[in-house]
Design an enzyme around this catalytic site. Structure first.
Site, PDB file in Angstrom:
ATOM      1  N   TYR A 153      -4.631   3.768   6.037  1.00 45.35           N
ATOM      2  CA  TYR A 153      -5.113   2.921   6.771  1.00 45.35           C
ATOM      3  C   TYR A 153      -6.713   3.381   7.525  1.00 45.35           C
ATOM      4  O   TYR A 153      -7.680   2.468   7.791  1.00 45.35           O
ATOM      5  CB  TYR A 153      -4.173   2.561   8.126  1.00 45.35           C
ATOM      6  CG  TYR A 153      -3.020   1.853   7.820  1.00 45.35           C
ATOM      7  CD1 TYR A 153      -3.118   0.522   7.846  1.00 45.35           C
ATOM      8  CD2 TYR A 153      -1.749   2.722   7.459  1.00 45.35           C
ATOM      9  CE1 TYR A 153      -2.070  -0.247   7.643  1.00 45.35           C
ATOM     10  CE2 TYR A 153      -0.727   1.617   7.277  1.00 45.35           C
ATOM     11  CZ  TYR A 153      -0.706   0.410   7.296  1.00 45.35           C
ATOM     12  OH  TYR A 153       0.241  -0.331   6.946  1.00 45.35           O
ATOM     13  N   LYS A 206       0.804  -1.084   0.072  1.00 50.39           N
ATOM     14  CA  LYS A 206       0.056  -0.082  -0.102  1.00 50.39           C
ATOM     15  C   LYS A 206       0.752   1.064   0.251  1.00 50.39           C
ATOM     16  O   LYS A 206       2.277   0.997   0.470  1.00 50.39           O
ATOM     17  CB  LYS A 206      -0.919   0.186   1.138  1.00 50.39           C
ATOM     18  CG  LYS A 206      -0.575  -0.263   2.714  1.00 50.39           C
ATOM     19  CD  LYS A 206       0.574   0.209   3.273  1.00 50.39           C
ATOM     20  CE  LYS A 206       0.908   1.950   3.474  1.00 50.39           C
ATOM     21  NZ  LYS A 206       1.888   2.197   4.139  1.00 50.39           N
TER      22      LYS A 206
END
Ligand code: NDP
Length: 373
Positions: free
Chosen positions: A223, A138
């Site tokens: 996140y 990510k």
């Protein structure tokens, strides 16, 4: 093998199995399937042998059905050192110029791309063209246009694209998602996600827009973005955002220091999130529903994750996240398993669309509509 390691491996195997129950069994009290050494093994090449790859490589040592069979690096000394350490022969060690040759390597099923963000797009597309499955760290790319190209390239090549969303396999997180999906918190009204740390060395790639693509939002704010979606269980339809900067020397143009953002969901639920590179101890999720709540702190660090709901403490055991993730991904790639929270390229693309919209909202000061379908 000592007994502690044996115990941890058994724990990892049973917890790794958790996300892969059928929809019928998904969150019931049925016996859990166990990953076993007899299951086919995912043979992975690691690309980019830096800090996070080290953590992943160590975690794979406790996996039941994942092993490191290839290495890709721009640093010859690392290739030699890691090759010896993890038993990867010279014939399966590559650099960034010649790694397309993995297409002729029958001992590699997938490549895990763990390089700076700006490199993910081209590297994943090259992996796909070599006919190998791609696992990408990510944020999956720098923006949604790049993300779409990666999804398309993997579809065209007939390979899977997964994103390193390790929290989707973390037992306490999985339990909160189960409780929310089962209606145990009632209608969800509010989520709060606070993600940040104080970043050090000003010369690191994370503070270089060309390699990072942005600042804290790309790195840690993702996140809270991703978490708001799996905690609420809906896709957001609008976003508003505000940026603040206290140190324009360290956080140059295009590198965000702190961003506050708010998301609206179809049910009327809202999320309020903070992403920052200049505050410590910021790793907290809070979910509020009509009948209950969940709070987790730390919520997305390497763990142990801690948390409680209105029903009490979350007591699921801690297992190294990347061990769970990699065995789970072996099941997705080799057996076609479906995890309860997706980790595929479409999931990564949705987060990129939200990131794009947050930056637009900061730049324009206006609310941005989102269409994640
Ligand atoms: P590091 O800087 O520690 O490592 C990156 C590695 O990429 C380098 O060691 C290097 O390896 C390789 N690399 C290739 N080109 C470059 C370049 N131009 N500049 C710097 N490095 C280069 O970064 P991290 O490991 O912390 O992060 C890598 C990726 O993993 C990022 O996308 C990050 O967001 C993600 N990440 C995810 C985490 C998670 O929990 N899911 C946690 C931490 C990071 P080599 O010498 O072998 O070529």
């Amino acid at each position: 093998m000592n007994s502690r390691r044996d115990f941890l491996q058994k724990l990892a195997a049973s917890a790794a199995a958790l996300p892969f129950l059928s929809a019928h069994h998904a969150f019931g009290n049925t016996e859990l399937p166990h990953a076993t050494a007899q299951d086919p093994t995912l043979r992975v090449a690691l690309m980019g042998l830096g800090g996070y790859a080290s953590r992943v490589a160590e975690a794979i040592q406790s996996c039941k059905r994942t092993k490191i069979t290839g290495l890709i690096s721009g640093t010859p000394a690392k290739l030699a050192d890691w090759g010896t350490r993890f038993g990867v022969p010279e014939t399966s060690r590559y650099n960034y110029e010649n790694f397309d040759r993995i297409k002729d390597n029958p001992n590699i099923d997938a490549v895990y791309v763990i390089t700076p963000n700006a490199l993910h797009h081209d590297q994943v597309i090259r992996v796909a063209k070599a006919g190998k499955h791609a696992i990408c760290e990510k944020p999956m790319a720098l923006n949604a246009i790049e993300g779409q190209e990666m999804v398309d390239a993997c579809t065209k090549a007939g390979v899977k694209l997964l994103v390193g969303y390790r929290m989707h396999f973390e037992p306490k997180t999985v339990e909160v998602v189960r409780m929310r999906a089962a209606g145990e918190f009632g209608a969800i009204k509010f989520f709060q996600g606070q993600c940040g740390f104080r970043i050090g060395d000003p010369t690191q790639w994370r503070l270089d827009k060309d390699l990072a693509g942005g600042g804290a939002l790309m790195d840690i704010g993702v996140y809270a973005i991703n978490g708001s979606r799996y905690m609420i269980g809906e896709e957001p339809v609008w976003v508003t955002a505000q940026e603040t900067k206290t140190d324009p020397v360290k956080f140059k143009e295009g590198v965000d220091e702190t961003i506050l953002f708010q998301l609206g969901f179809p049910s009327g639920a809202v999320a309020s999130c903070l992403s920052t590179y200049s505050m410590g101890y910021l790793d907290r999720f809070f979910l509020n529903g009509e009948k209950g709540f969940a709070e987790m702190q730390p919520s997305t660090g390497y763990g142990p994750i801690k948390g409680r709901t209105n029903k009490g403490e979350l007591t699921q055991p801690h297992v190294t996240h990347q061990t769970l993730q990699m065995d789970a991904m072996a099941g997705i790639i080799l057996d076609g398993n479906t995890p309860p929270v997706p980790v595929d390229g479409h999931e990564g693309l949705k987060d990129l669309k939200i990131i794009d919209a947050i930056y637009r909202a900061c730049a324009t000061g206006t609310k941005q509509e989102l269409n994640l379908s």
